[in-house]
Design a protein around this motif. Structure first.
Motif, PDB file in Angstrom:
ATOM      1  N   THR A 194       0.809  -1.214   0.000  1.00  0.00           N
ATOM      2  CA  THR A 194       0.000   0.000   0.000  1.00  0.00           C
ATOM      3  C   THR A 194       0.841   1.262   0.000  1.00  0.00           C
ATOM      4  OG1 THR A 194      -0.120  -0.118   2.421  1.00  0.00           O
ATOM      5  CG2 THR A 194      -1.920  -1.118   1.176  1.00  0.00           C
ATOM      6  N   ALA A 195       2.149   1.148  -0.108  1.00  0.00           N
ATOM      7  CA  ALA A 195       2.990   2.337  -0.094  1.00  0.00           C
ATOM      8  C   ALA A 195       2.686   3.206  -1.310  1.00  0.00           C
ATOM      9  CB  ALA A 195       4.466   1.928  -0.113  1.00  0.00           C
ATOM     10  N   ALA A 196       2.701   4.503  -1.099  1.00  0.00           N
ATOM     11  CA  ALA A 196       2.479   5.476  -2.176  1.00  0.00           C
ATOM     12  C   ALA A 196       1.168   5.239  -2.895  1.00  0.00           C
ATOM     13  CB  ALA A 196       3.635   5.440  -3.171  1.00  0.00           C
ATOM     14  N   GLY A 197       0.188   4.735  -2.177  1.00  0.00           N
ATOM     15  CA  GLY A 197      -1.103   4.496  -2.782  1.00  0.00           C
ATOM     16  C   GLY A 197      -1.071   3.372  -3.797  1.00  0.00           C
ATOM     17  N   GLN A 198      -0.136   2.461  -3.646  1.00  0.00           N
ATOM     18  CA  GLN A 198       0.032   1.420  -4.654  1.00  0.00           C
ATOM     19  C   GLN A 198      -0.491   0.089  -4.150  1.00  0.00           C
ATOM     20  OE1 GLN A 198       4.254   1.928  -4.766  1.00  0.00           O
ATOM     21  NE2 GLN A 198       4.638  -0.074  -3.938  1.00  0.00           N
ATOM     22  N   SER A 199      -0.637  -0.833  -5.068  1.00  0.00           N
ATOM     23  CA  SER A 199      -1.079  -2.178  -4.732  1.00  0.00           C
ATOM     24  C   SER A 199      -0.656  -3.107  -5.837  1.00  0.00           C
ATOM     25  CB  SER A 199      -2.598  -2.223  -4.585  1.00  0.00           C
ATOM     26  OG  SER A 199      -3.050  -3.559  -4.574  1.00  0.00           O
ATOM     27  N   HIS A 356      -1.014  -2.075 -22.688  1.00  0.00           N
ATOM     28  CA  HIS A 356      -2.023  -1.120 -22.218  1.00  0.00           C
ATOM     29  C   HIS A 356      -2.216  -1.114 -20.716  1.00  0.00           C
ATOM     30  CE1 HIS A 356      -4.940  -4.575 -22.985  1.00  0.00           C
ATOM     31  NE2 HIS A 356      -5.272  -4.217 -21.762  1.00  0.00           N
ATOM     32  N   LEU A 357      -1.728  -2.151 -20.010  1.00  0.00           N
ATOM     33  CA  LEU A 357      -1.845  -2.143 -18.552  1.00  0.00           C
ATOM     34  C   LEU A 357      -0.590  -1.608 -17.863  1.00  0.00           C
ATOM     35  CD1 LEU A 357      -3.596  -5.591 -17.919  1.00  0.00           C
ATOM     36  CD2 LEU A 357      -4.637  -3.317 -17.860  1.00  0.00           C
ATOM     37  N   PHE A 358       0.576  -1.822 -18.460  1.00  0.00           N
ATOM     38  CA  PHE A 358       1.831  -1.431 -17.831  1.00  0.00           C
ATOM     39  C   PHE A 358       2.548  -0.310 -18.589  1.00  0.00           C
ATOM     40  CE2 PHE A 358       2.141  -6.062 -16.216  1.00  0.00           C
ATOM     41  CZ  PHE A 358       1.296  -5.775 -15.173  1.00  0.00           C
ATOM     42  N   GLN A 359       2.849  -0.548 -19.878  1.00  0.00           N
ATOM     43  CA  GLN A 359       3.635   0.424 -20.615  1.00  0.00           C
ATOM     44  C   GLN A 359       2.949   1.778 -20.718  1.00  0.00           C
ATOM     45  OE1 GLN A 359       6.645   0.253 -21.087  1.00  0.00           O
ATOM     46  NE2 GLN A 359       7.351  -1.162 -22.662  1.00  0.00           N
ATOM     47  N   SER A 360       1.626   1.779 -20.873  1.00  0.00           N
ATOM     48  CA  SER A 360       0.915   3.039 -21.047  1.00  0.00           C
ATOM     49  C   SER A 360       0.947   3.891 -19.788  1.00  0.00           C
ATOM     50  CB  SER A 360      -0.538   2.775 -21.462  1.00  0.00           C
ATOM     51  OG  SER A 360      -1.228   2.071 -20.439  1.00  0.00           O
ATOM     52  N   ARG A 361       1.187   3.276 -18.631  1.00  0.00           N
ATOM     53  CA  ARG A 361       1.298   4.057 -17.392  1.00  0.00           C
ATOM     54  C   ARG A 361       2.658   3.811 -16.745  1.00  0.00           C
ATOM     55  NH1 ARG A 361      -3.950   2.120 -14.730  1.00  0.00           N
ATOM     56  NH2 ARG A 361      -3.641   4.079 -13.647  1.00  0.00           N
ATOM     57  N   ALA A 362       3.682   3.664 -17.589  1.00  0.00           N
ATOM     58  CA  ALA A 362       5.033   3.413 -17.092  1.00  0.00           C
ATOM     59  C   ALA A 362       5.519   4.532 -16.184  1.00  0.00           C
ATOM     60  CB  ALA A 362       5.998   3.228 -18.267  1.00  0.00           C
ATOM     61  N   GLY A 363       5.193   5.776 -16.540  1.00  0.00           N
ATOM     62  CA  GLY A 363       5.643   6.897 -15.713  1.00  0.00           C
ATOM     63  C   GLY A 363       5.141   6.798 -14.290  1.00  0.00           C
ATOM     64  N   ALA A 364       3.862   6.463 -14.119  1.00  0.00           N
ATOM     65  CA  ALA A 364       3.291   6.351 -12.769  1.00  0.00           C
ATOM     66  C   ALA A 364       3.912   5.181 -12.018  1.00  0.00           C
ATOM     67  CB  ALA A 364       1.778   6.183 -12.858  1.00  0.00           C
ATOM     68  N   LEU A 365       4.124   4.051 -12.704  1.00  0.00           N
ATOM     69  CA  LEU A 365       4.696   2.889 -12.031  1.00  0.00           C
ATOM     70  C   LEU A 365       6.138   3.154 -11.603  1.00  0.00           C
ATOM     71  CD1 LEU A 365       3.291   0.027 -14.308  1.00  0.00           C
ATOM     72  CD2 LEU A 365       2.528   0.650 -12.015  1.00  0.00           C
ATOM     73  N   LYS A 366       6.914   3.844 -12.453  1.00  0.00           N
ATOM     74  CA  LYS A 366       8.297   4.161 -12.083  1.00  0.00           C
ATOM     75  C   LYS A 366       8.343   5.232 -11.005  1.00  0.00           C
ATOM     76  CE  LYS A 366       9.796   4.958 -16.293  1.00  0.00           C
ATOM     77  NZ  LYS A 366      10.766   5.282 -17.368  1.00  0.00           N
ATOM     78  N   ALA A 367       7.390   6.151 -11.055  1.00  0.00           N
ATOM     79  CA  ALA A 367       7.345   7.186 -10.025  1.00  0.00           C
ATOM     80  C   ALA A 367       7.084   6.588  -8.654  1.00  0.00           C
ATOM     81  CB  ALA A 367       6.272   8.222 -10.364  1.00  0.00           C
ATOM     82  N   ARG A 368       6.250   5.551  -8.610  1.00  0.00           N
ATOM     83  CA  ARG A 368       5.993   4.882  -7.331  1.00  0.00           C
ATOM     84  C   ARG A 368       7.283   4.374  -6.725  1.00  0.00           C
ATOM     85  NH1 ARG A 368       2.009   0.283  -7.291  1.00  0.00           N
ATOM     86  NH2 ARG A 368       3.641  -0.616  -8.555  1.00  0.00           N
ATOM     87  N   ALA A 369       8.139   3.781  -7.576  1.00  0.00           N
ATOM     88  CA  ALA A 369       9.411   3.248  -7.073  1.00  0.00           C
ATOM     89  C   ALA A 369      10.265   4.368  -6.490  1.00  0.00           C
ATOM     90  CB  ALA A 369      10.153   2.539  -8.198  1.00  0.00           C
ATOM     91  N   ALA A 370      10.303   5.513  -7.165  1.00  0.00           N
ATOM     92  CA  ALA A 370      11.085   6.644  -6.664  1.00  0.00           C
ATOM     93  C   ALA A 370      10.545   7.131  -5.333  1.00  0.00           C
ATOM     94  CB  ALA A 370      11.083   7.774  -7.692  1.00  0.00           C
ATOM     95  N   VAL A 371       9.226   7.253  -5.224  1.00  0.00           N
ATOM     96  CA  VAL A 371       8.609   7.739  -3.986  1.00  0.00           C
ATOM     97  C   VAL A 371       8.867   6.771  -2.836  1.00  0.00           C
ATOM     98  CG1 VAL A 371       6.387   8.158  -2.856  1.00  0.00           C
ATOM     99  CG2 VAL A 371       6.850   9.133  -5.109  1.00  0.00           C
TER     100      VAL A 371
END
Length: 499
Positions: A194-199, A356-371
């Protein structure tokens, strides 16, 4: 996720931790990760077909698929202009020195990593750089089998994918399973956080691998596998942990993507056999390899034992049956046969899902890792020294709409948002649960015009605005409505003026 926020956070972090070499190394790794391709790990239990599927995705046989030492090591596959394999020793292990190159060799067309007696337990990871177009926008990570009889092997995957005090090294995971077992659900449950609003719900995709085995290798096996995958996808336990379940015949996908002229010639020989004889021969792999009943002048007589064994190892009975049927149906060259076999293997569906599930929102997924990585660093910083960074981090974490979408998507798939079924399904789609493109979010055909997208987004916005204004709605539902509204506004803002 736009660039606003993350690069500034990383610059601030370098200033805060300027005198801490270890912390600076972490910040630099987070920057490289933010600027580099999306990282997707391929995970699953032993013999789930991870390396085979990875080869199919890349389009070359570069991941070892035998049970050798290399399958016990976490192996990264990324783009490189020239082939290179680098061995990274485990810190504190028996290997002296830093990373070293491993010879690049091939045996029977497959890449082999000779470790020259190096114990697998002393290797942290192998990094394979390869000039494959499929790796330009994607880094793939092959992991040892989960639930292996060897606790060391299983522990490597768990430690890599589920570190205790840092973000996972993978931005997303493709999890392979032959059937749905408790161990599969247990891993997916562990991967969720649940970190950074993720799941894990928003960055895990399940694959029913070896899907051709579901129907015992019959030519309609993938149809049966698709029905089972859909049932798994709708199961509440699975839906809360993965974005979907995709059936793939991994062996067929790999061999279709790496088809040789000899493969086509052998399948052509099978296709020209007498039908009854062919069916008897394909009752089992052993019967086909031994060539029982193949004497005569028909096609099978042209195949020696080694060729028949190669066909079984590369395509399986399902692939042989399907390939022969397609040739009898009119396909007369290796390239169109390879394309059709790859399509029917389910690989195309998987690649589309990844896109369409991962690559299209790659920025958000990588940003989660940074946060998540910066949050972990802040927990070790002296009190007060990093307060400006912590404030900026919280501002990015709470203000980024992409994070709010991910958080709502996770809540919707676990059934914790007080909306009715129809509303929940629409909200999940609008916030990107089925893909990030506006047409997909709005439930429109892919070729919809900008005017159609604009009209649908405006209608959706008005509908969810009215829901949010309903005084009977619970606060959690109102909050969900606001997120959906913002997603609609974002789609409208992306449409050029005058359209």
């Amino acid at each position: 996720m736009t660039d606003s926020g993350i690069p500034d956070l990383l610059r601030q972090a370098r200033e805060v931790f300027g005198h801490d070499a270890a912390a600076l190394a972490v910040v630099d790794e987070l920057r490289q990760r933010w600027e580099g391709p999306l990282r997707i790990a391929v995970a699953g239990m032993v013999k789930a077909g991870k390396s085979t599927l990875l080869n199919a995705i890349i389009g070359e046989e570069i991941a070892p698929t035998d049970a050798g030492e290399c399958t016990r090591i976490v192996t990264w596959y990324r783009y490189g202009a020239t082939p290179r394999v680098t061995l990274h020793p485990l810190a504190g292990g028996s290997l002296a020195g830093g990373p070293r190159n491993v010879p690049v060799t091939r045996e029977d067309g497959r890449l082999v990593f000779p470790l020259d007696g190096t114990p697998a337990e002393d290797v942290e990871r192998l990094v394979v750089e390869w000039p494959a177009p499929g790796l330009k926008d994607l880094t793939l990570i092959d992991t040892p089998g989960i639930a292996s009889l060897s606790t060391d092997v299983s522990g490597r995957s768990t430690a890599f994918l589920l570190p205790q005090d840092a973000p996972s090294a993978a931005d997303a995971v493709i999890y392979l399973m032959r059937h749905m077992h408790a161990a599969d659900l247990g891993f997916l449950e562990s991967f969720r956080d649940t970190a950074a609003g993720q799941s894990g719900t928003v960055n895990a995709l399940a694959v029913l691998s070896r899907a051709d085995e579901v129907g015992a290798g019959r030519i309609d096996s993938l149809i049966s596998a698709a029905v089972i995958s859909e049932r798994y996808s709708q199961d509440p336990d699975v839906k809360s942990l993965a974005l979907g379940v995709v059936p793939v015949a991994g062996l067929l996908a790999q061999s279709a993507r790496t088809m040789r002229q000899a493969d086509f010639d052998a399948l052509l020989a099978v296709a020209t056999m007498d039908r009854d004889q062919r069916e008897r021969l394909l009752l089992s792999a052993d019967r086909f390899i031994r060539g029982t009943g193949t004497a005569g002048s028909d096609g099978a007589g042209q195949l020696d034992t080694a060729t028949r064994e190669s066909l079984v190892n590369r395509f399986g009975l399902f692939g042989i049956r399907l390939g022969a049927a397609l040739i009898r149906g009119g396909i007369d060259a290796p390239t169109p046969l390879a394309h059709e076999l790859a399509r029917r293997s389910g690989l195309g569906h998987l690649l589309d899902s990844v896109d369409h599930l991962f690559q299209s929102r790659a920025g958000a997924l990588k940003a989660r890792a940074a946060v998540v990585g910066l949050e972990a660093l802040l927990r070790t910083a002296p009190a007060g020294s990093a307060e400006p960074l912590a404030t900026a981090l919280e501002r990015v974490r709470s203000g980024a709409h992409e994070f709010r979408e991910l958080k709502l998507l996770a809540a919707l798939r676990t059934g914790s948002v007080p909306l009715d079924l129809r509303q929940s399904e629409e909200a999940e789609r609008v916030v990107g649960g089925h893909g990030d493109l506006p047409a997909v979010r709005l439930g429109l055909p892919p070729d919809s015009s900008l005017e159609e997208i604009s009209d649908a987004a405006r209608s959706c916005l008005n509908r969810w605005r009215a829901l949010a204004d309903n005084p009977l709605m619970q606060p959690a539902a109102v909050e969900a409505c606001r997120v959906v509204q913002r997603s609609c506004e974002g789609m409208l803002a992306g449409i050029p003026a005058g359209r």
